[in-house]
Design a protein around this motif. Structure first.
Motif, PDB file in Angstrom:
ATOM      1  N   PRO A  39       0.830  -1.213   0.000  1.00 17.49           N
ATOM      2  CA  PRO A  39       0.000   0.000   0.000  1.00 17.49           C
ATOM      3  C   PRO A  39       0.857   1.253   0.000  1.00 17.49           C
ATOM      4  O   PRO A  39       1.907   1.302   0.619  1.00 17.49           O
ATOM      5  CB  PRO A  39      -0.812  -0.123   1.288  1.00 17.49           C
ATOM      6  CG  PRO A  39       0.006  -1.000   2.169  1.00 17.49           C
ATOM      7  CD  PRO A  39       0.756  -1.935   1.268  1.00 17.49           C
ATOM      8  N   VAL A  68     -11.682  -0.490   8.173  1.00 16.61           N
ATOM      9  CA  VAL A  68     -10.309  -0.076   8.464  1.00 16.61           C
ATOM     10  C   VAL A  68     -10.283   0.577   9.839  1.00 16.61           C
ATOM     11  O   VAL A  68     -11.234   1.255  10.230  1.00 16.61           O
ATOM     12  CB  VAL A  68      -9.765   0.881   7.372  1.00 16.61           C
ATOM     13  CG1 VAL A  68     -10.589   2.142   7.289  1.00 16.61           C
ATOM     14  CG2 VAL A  68      -8.305   1.208   7.604  1.00 16.61           C
ATOM     15  N   TYR A 115      -4.956  -0.857  10.201  1.00 17.52           N
ATOM     16  CA  TYR A 115      -5.245  -2.258   9.925  1.00 17.52           C
ATOM     17  C   TYR A 115      -6.524  -2.325   9.098  1.00 17.52           C
ATOM     18  O   TYR A 115      -7.473  -1.591   9.363  1.00 17.52           O
ATOM     19  CB  TYR A 115      -5.429  -3.039  11.231  1.00 17.52           C
ATOM     20  CG  TYR A 115      -4.201  -3.002  12.106  1.00 17.52           C
ATOM     21  CD1 TYR A 115      -3.179  -3.921  11.936  1.00 17.52           C
ATOM     22  CD2 TYR A 115      -4.054  -2.031  13.085  1.00 17.52           C
ATOM     23  CE1 TYR A 115      -2.044  -3.879  12.730  1.00 17.52           C
ATOM     24  CE2 TYR A 115      -2.926  -1.980  13.879  1.00 17.52           C
ATOM     25  CZ  TYR A 115      -1.929  -2.908  13.703  1.00 17.52           C
ATOM     26  OH  TYR A 115      -0.802  -2.858  14.486  1.00 17.52           O
ATOM     27  N   VAL A 116      -6.520  -3.214   8.120  1.00 13.62           N
ATOM     28  CA  VAL A 116      -7.683  -3.387   7.249  1.00 13.62           C
ATOM     29  C   VAL A 116      -8.264  -4.773   7.499  1.00 13.62           C
ATOM     30  O   VAL A 116      -7.530  -5.757   7.641  1.00 13.62           O
ATOM     31  CB  VAL A 116      -7.285  -3.226   5.765  1.00 13.62           C
ATOM     32  CG1 VAL A 116      -8.486  -3.375   4.866  1.00 13.62           C
ATOM     33  CG2 VAL A 116      -6.619  -1.893   5.543  1.00 13.62           C
ATOM     34  N   THR A 128      -5.124  -7.323   8.100  1.00  9.75           N
ATOM     35  CA  THR A 128      -3.865  -7.009   7.438  1.00  9.75           C
ATOM     36  C   THR A 128      -3.327  -5.698   7.975  1.00  9.75           C
ATOM     37  O   THR A 128      -4.062  -4.713   8.033  1.00  9.75           O
ATOM     38  CB  THR A 128      -4.070  -6.881   5.902  1.00  9.75           C
ATOM     39  OG1 THR A 128      -4.656  -8.075   5.415  1.00  9.75           O
ATOM     40  CG2 THR A 128      -2.763  -6.612   5.199  1.00  9.75           C
ATOM     41  N   PHE A 130      -1.989  -2.532   7.394  1.00  7.01           N
ATOM     42  CA  PHE A 130      -2.100  -1.771   6.164  1.00  7.01           C
ATOM     43  C   PHE A 130      -1.031  -0.687   6.056  1.00  7.01           C
ATOM     44  O   PHE A 130      -0.433  -0.472   5.016  1.00  7.01           O
ATOM     45  CB  PHE A 130      -3.491  -1.151   6.074  1.00  7.01           C
ATOM     46  CG  PHE A 130      -3.680  -0.238   4.923  1.00  7.01           C
ATOM     47  CD1 PHE A 130      -3.850  -0.739   3.647  1.00  7.01           C
ATOM     48  CD2 PHE A 130      -3.675   1.129   5.103  1.00  7.01           C
ATOM     49  CE1 PHE A 130      -4.016   0.096   2.577  1.00  7.01           C
ATOM     50  CE2 PHE A 130      -3.841   1.978   4.034  1.00  7.01           C
ATOM     51  CZ  PHE A 130      -4.012   1.453   2.761  1.00  7.01           C
ATOM     52  N   TYR A 131      -0.797   0.005   7.134  1.00 10.11           N
ATOM     53  CA  TYR A 131       0.095   1.161   7.090  1.00 10.11           C
ATOM     54  C   TYR A 131       0.775   1.331   8.437  1.00 10.11           C
ATOM     55  O   TYR A 131       0.138   1.216   9.483  1.00 10.11           O
ATOM     56  CB  TYR A 131      -0.702   2.422   6.747  1.00 10.11           C
ATOM     57  CG  TYR A 131       0.126   3.674   6.686  1.00 10.11           C
ATOM     58  CD1 TYR A 131       0.908   3.949   5.574  1.00 10.11           C
ATOM     59  CD2 TYR A 131       0.124   4.581   7.735  1.00 10.11           C
ATOM     60  CE1 TYR A 131       1.679   5.104   5.515  1.00 10.11           C
ATOM     61  CE2 TYR A 131       0.889   5.738   7.679  1.00 10.11           C
ATOM     62  CZ  TYR A 131       1.659   5.989   6.563  1.00 10.11           C
ATOM     63  OH  TYR A 131       2.412   7.134   6.500  1.00 10.11           O
TER      64      TYR A 131
END
Length: 133
Positions: A39, A68, A115-116, A128, A130-131
């Motif tokens: 991402p 998210v 987190y997604v 997941t 995410f960032y």
């Protein structure tokens, strides 16, 4: 061995392994079969409501987006997601970008993590990272 005995052994084995599968399964799935890869946050812009940006990522599996969660300094921040193209709930595999995302209450994505959540199958929700910044 009779049918009832074999069925009983199989049932006992399944019951014994269920806690292991449901505990270790999400970790292994996230590590070896991720939903997202690489991402990137694009066109980050601070505003009066928070920070807004577009997201470029590679969706690897046909899972349904559930949500998210964004944290800034260990405080959960609300996120508004507007679709850029098509349905934001289930983007096509390897789609170009998503957005516009608005994280309320912060002026930058620096020092935050996200987190997604996706639904890939009925056993558990796939989480997941995410960032991270």
């Amino acid at each position: 061995m009779g049918f009832v005995m074999r069925a009983s052994v199989l049932l006992a084995l399944c019951m014994a392994l269920a806690p292991v599968v449901l505990t270790v399964g999400p970790y292994l799935e996230n590590r070896f079969f991720p939903v997202l890869r690489g991402p990137q946050i694009l066109i980050e812009e601070a505003g009066s409501n928070g920070v807004s940006f577009f997201v470029r990522l590679h969706k690897l599996r046909p899972c349904t987006f559930e949500g998210v969660v964004w944290y800034a300094d260990d405080v959960q921040m609300p996120v508004d997601i507007a679709p850029s193209t098509g349905d934001a709930r289930s983007r096509p595999l390897d789609g170009p970008y998503a957005g516009l995302w608005l994280v309320r209450g912060v002026q930058t994505t620096t020092g935050s993590r996200a987190y997604v959540y996706h639904r890939c199958h009925p056993l558990w929700v796939t989480i997941t990272e995410f960032y991270t910044s």
